[in-house]
Scaffold this motif. Structure first.
Motif, PDB file in Angstrom:
ATOM      1  N   TRP A 131       0.853  -1.182   0.000  1.00 49.83           N
ATOM      2  CA  TRP A 131       0.000   0.000   0.000  1.00 49.83           C
ATOM      3  C   TRP A 131       0.887   1.229   0.000  1.00 49.83           C
ATOM      4  CZ3 TRP A 131      -5.444   0.598   1.780  1.00 49.83           C
ATOM      5  CH2 TRP A 131      -6.181  -0.574   1.613  1.00 49.83           C
ATOM      6  N   LYS A 132       0.571   2.198  -0.860  1.00 50.31           N
ATOM      7  CA  LYS A 132       1.315   3.448  -0.947  1.00 50.31           C
ATOM      8  C   LYS A 132       0.329   4.606  -0.858  1.00 50.31           C
ATOM      9  CE  LYS A 132       4.597   1.436  -4.211  1.00 50.31           C
ATOM     10  NZ  LYS A 132       5.073   1.490  -5.595  1.00 50.31           N
ATOM     11  N   PRO A 133       0.718   5.708  -0.204  1.00 53.38           N
ATOM     12  CA  PRO A 133      -0.190   6.859  -0.134  1.00 53.38           C
ATOM     13  C   PRO A 133      -0.369   7.511  -1.501  1.00 53.38           C
ATOM     14  CG  PRO A 133       1.934   7.413   0.819  1.00 53.38           C
ATOM     15  CD  PRO A 133       1.975   5.946   0.486  1.00 53.38           C
ATOM     16  N   VAL A 134      -1.527   8.093  -1.738  1.00 53.08           N
ATOM     17  CA  VAL A 134      -1.834   8.752  -2.997  1.00 53.08           C
ATOM     18  C   VAL A 134      -0.934   9.971  -3.223  1.00 53.08           C
ATOM     19  CG1 VAL A 134      -3.694  10.195  -2.081  1.00 53.08           C
ATOM     20  CG2 VAL A 134      -3.755   9.471  -4.469  1.00 53.08           C
ATOM     21  N   ALA A 135      -0.437  10.588  -2.144  1.00 51.02           N
ATOM     22  CA  ALA A 135       0.478  11.727  -2.230  1.00 51.02           C
ATOM     23  C   ALA A 135       1.354  11.759  -0.978  1.00 51.02           C
ATOM     24  CB  ALA A 135      -0.299  13.037  -2.353  1.00 51.02           C
ATOM     25  N   GLU A 136       2.575  12.212  -1.150  1.00 51.19           N
ATOM     26  CA  GLU A 136       3.487  12.352  -0.018  1.00 51.19           C
ATOM     27  C   GLU A 136       3.035  13.507   0.879  1.00 51.19           C
ATOM     28  OE1 GLU A 136       6.034  10.249   0.723  1.00 51.19           O
ATOM     29  OE2 GLU A 136       5.304   9.094  -0.993  1.00 51.19           O
ATOM     30  N   ALA A 150       1.954  -1.559 -11.210  1.00 52.04           N
ATOM     31  CA  ALA A 150       2.797  -2.573 -10.563  1.00 52.04           C
ATOM     32  C   ALA A 150       1.977  -3.495  -9.657  1.00 52.04           C
ATOM     33  CB  ALA A 150       3.904  -1.894  -9.750  1.00 52.04           C
ATOM     34  N   GLY A 151       0.681  -3.223  -9.534  1.00 53.13           N
ATOM     35  CA  GLY A 151      -0.165  -4.044  -8.676  1.00 53.13           C
ATOM     36  C   GLY A 151      -0.243  -3.558  -7.245  1.00 53.13           C
ATOM     37  N   ASP A 152       0.370  -2.416  -6.943  1.00 53.95           N
ATOM     38  CA  ASP A 152       0.325  -1.865  -5.596  1.00 53.95           C
ATOM     39  C   ASP A 152      -0.985  -1.108  -5.388  1.00 53.95           C
ATOM     40  OD1 ASP A 152       2.884  -2.769  -4.846  1.00 53.95           O
ATOM     41  OD2 ASP A 152       3.822  -1.060  -5.842  1.00 53.95           O
ATOM     42  N   THR A 153      -1.494  -1.147  -4.177  1.00 51.08           N
ATOM     43  CA  THR A 153      -2.697  -0.409  -3.824  1.00 51.08           C
ATOM     44  C   THR A 153      -2.315   1.011  -3.451  1.00 51.08           C
ATOM     45  OG1 THR A 153      -3.798  -2.395  -3.035  1.00 51.08           O
ATOM     46  CG2 THR A 153      -4.652  -0.292  -2.231  1.00 51.08           C
ATOM     47  N   ILE A 154      -2.939   1.958  -4.125  1.00 51.86           N
ATOM     48  CA  ILE A 154      -2.734   3.362  -3.797  1.00 51.86           C
ATOM     49  C   ILE A 154      -3.813   3.731  -2.780  1.00 51.86           C
ATOM     50  CG2 ILE A 154      -2.609   5.714  -4.688  1.00 51.86           C
ATOM     51  CD1 ILE A 154      -0.355   3.725  -5.635  1.00 51.86           C
ATOM     52  N   ALA A 155      -3.377   4.217  -1.624  1.00 55.37           N
ATOM     53  CA  ALA A 155      -4.269   4.487  -0.498  1.00 55.37           C
ATOM     54  C   ALA A 155      -4.614   5.966  -0.407  1.00 55.37           C
ATOM     55  CB  ALA A 155      -3.600   4.030   0.795  1.00 55.37           C
ATOM     56  N   ALA A 156      -5.853   6.232  -0.050  1.00 52.59           N
ATOM     57  CA  ALA A 156      -6.330   7.586   0.202  1.00 52.59           C
ATOM     58  C   ALA A 156      -6.907   7.633   1.609  1.00 52.59           C
ATOM     59  CB  ALA A 156      -7.405   7.969  -0.818  1.00 52.59           C
ATOM     60  N   PHE A 157      -7.078   8.835   2.127  1.00 54.56           N
ATOM     61  CA  PHE A 157      -7.708   8.953   3.433  1.00 54.56           C
ATOM     62  C   PHE A 157      -9.203   9.215   3.241  1.00 54.56           C
ATOM     63  CE2 PHE A 157      -6.823  13.387   2.468  1.00 54.56           C
ATOM     64  CZ  PHE A 157      -7.932  14.047   2.946  1.00 54.56           C
ATOM     65  N   ALA A 158      -9.968   8.865   4.239  1.00 55.70           N
ATOM     66  CA  ALA A 158     -11.401   9.126   4.265  1.00 55.70           C
ATOM     67  C   ALA A 158     -11.814   9.209   5.727  1.00 55.70           C
ATOM     68  CB  ALA A 158     -12.166   8.011   3.550  1.00 55.70           C
ATOM     69  N   PHE A 159     -13.041   9.609   5.968  1.00 56.10           N
ATOM     70  CA  PHE A 159     -13.589   9.584   7.316  1.00 56.10           C
ATOM     71  C   PHE A 159     -14.792   8.663   7.330  1.00 56.10           C
ATOM     72  CE2 PHE A 159     -10.904  13.189   7.869  1.00 56.10           C
ATOM     73  CZ  PHE A 159     -10.617  13.226   9.226  1.00 56.10           C
ATOM     74  N   GLU A 160     -14.931   7.934   8.435  1.00 53.36           N
ATOM     75  CA  GLU A 160     -16.038   7.007   8.639  1.00 53.36           C
ATOM     76  C   GLU A 160     -16.662   7.284   9.999  1.00 53.36           C
ATOM     77  OE1 GLU A 160     -14.434   3.059   8.590  1.00 53.36           O
ATOM     78  OE2 GLU A 160     -13.085   3.447  10.249  1.00 53.36           O
TER      79      GLU A 160
END
Length: 148
Positions: A4-9, A128-138
Motif C-alpha cells: 500500500w502506498k499513499p496517494v500523495a506524499e 505494478a499491482g500496488d494499492t494506492i491508499a487515500a484517506f477518508a472519514f467514517e
C-alpha cells in the motif's frame, strides 16, 4: 509483493497503525492549513511547522455524487451499479475544516455533527499491482484501525 502506498506524499502518515493527516501551522499568525504547504494562506508567512491533526472530527456538511469524475481521476469510488459516494466537510479540533471522502455511511445515516474518525481506504491499483491508499472519514462508532 504488493504494498500500500499513499496517494500523495506528506498528506497523511503511512504506513501507520493510527494514521494522521499532516497539516501545517504558521509560526507568524498560527493559522493552520491542510494539506501541508510551503506558505501560509492567511499571512503569506514561510515558516510553517508540520503538525499532525487529531484523528477524530465532526461532520460539518456533505454532498453526494453518483458519477465518475473526469480524467485525470483514477480512483475506484463507485460500487457496482453506480452507487452514490459522499464527500464531507469535517471539522477537526474545532480549528480546521477539511474536505474528505466519507465511507461506511448511507445518506440516511449522515447528520450534522456526527462523530467521524480518519481511516485509510484503497483508491486504485497502480500498474505494478500496488494499492494506492487515500484517506477518508467514517463514523467513529463503527471505526476500526486499518489492518493492511
Amino acid at each position: 509483493m504488493q504494498s500500500w502506498k499513499p496517494v500523495a506524499e506528506d498528506l497523511f502518515t503511512w504506513p501507520a497503525e493510527q494514521p494522521s493527516l499532516i497539516a501545517g501551522r504558521c509560526s507568524d499568525c498560527a493559522a493552520m492549513a491542510f494539506p501541508l504547504r510551503a506558505g501560509c494562506p492567511r499571512c503569506g508567512g514561510t515558516e510553517i511547522r508540520r503538525e499532525l491533526l487529531e484523528r477524530e472530527g465532526v461532520l460539518w456538511s456533505w454532498t453526494s455524487q453518483g458519477f465518475r469524475p473526469k480524467a485525470p481521476f483514477t480512483g475506484n469510488l463507485l460500487g457496482a451499479g453506480g452507487d452514490l459516494w459522499y464527500v464531507g466537510l469535517v471539522e477537526i479540533g474545532g480549528e480546521i475544516r477539511i474536505e474528505s471522502l466519507l465511507t461506511g455511511v448511507t445518506e440516511a445515516e449522515l447528520e450534522f455533527g456526527m462523530p467521524l474518525r480518519l481511516t485509510v481506504i484503497p483508491f486504485h491499483t497502480d500498474d505494478a499491482g500496488d494499492t494506492i491508499a487515500a484517506f477518508a472519514f467514517e463514523p467513529a462508532a463503527t471505526s476500526e484501525s486499518a489492518d493492511v
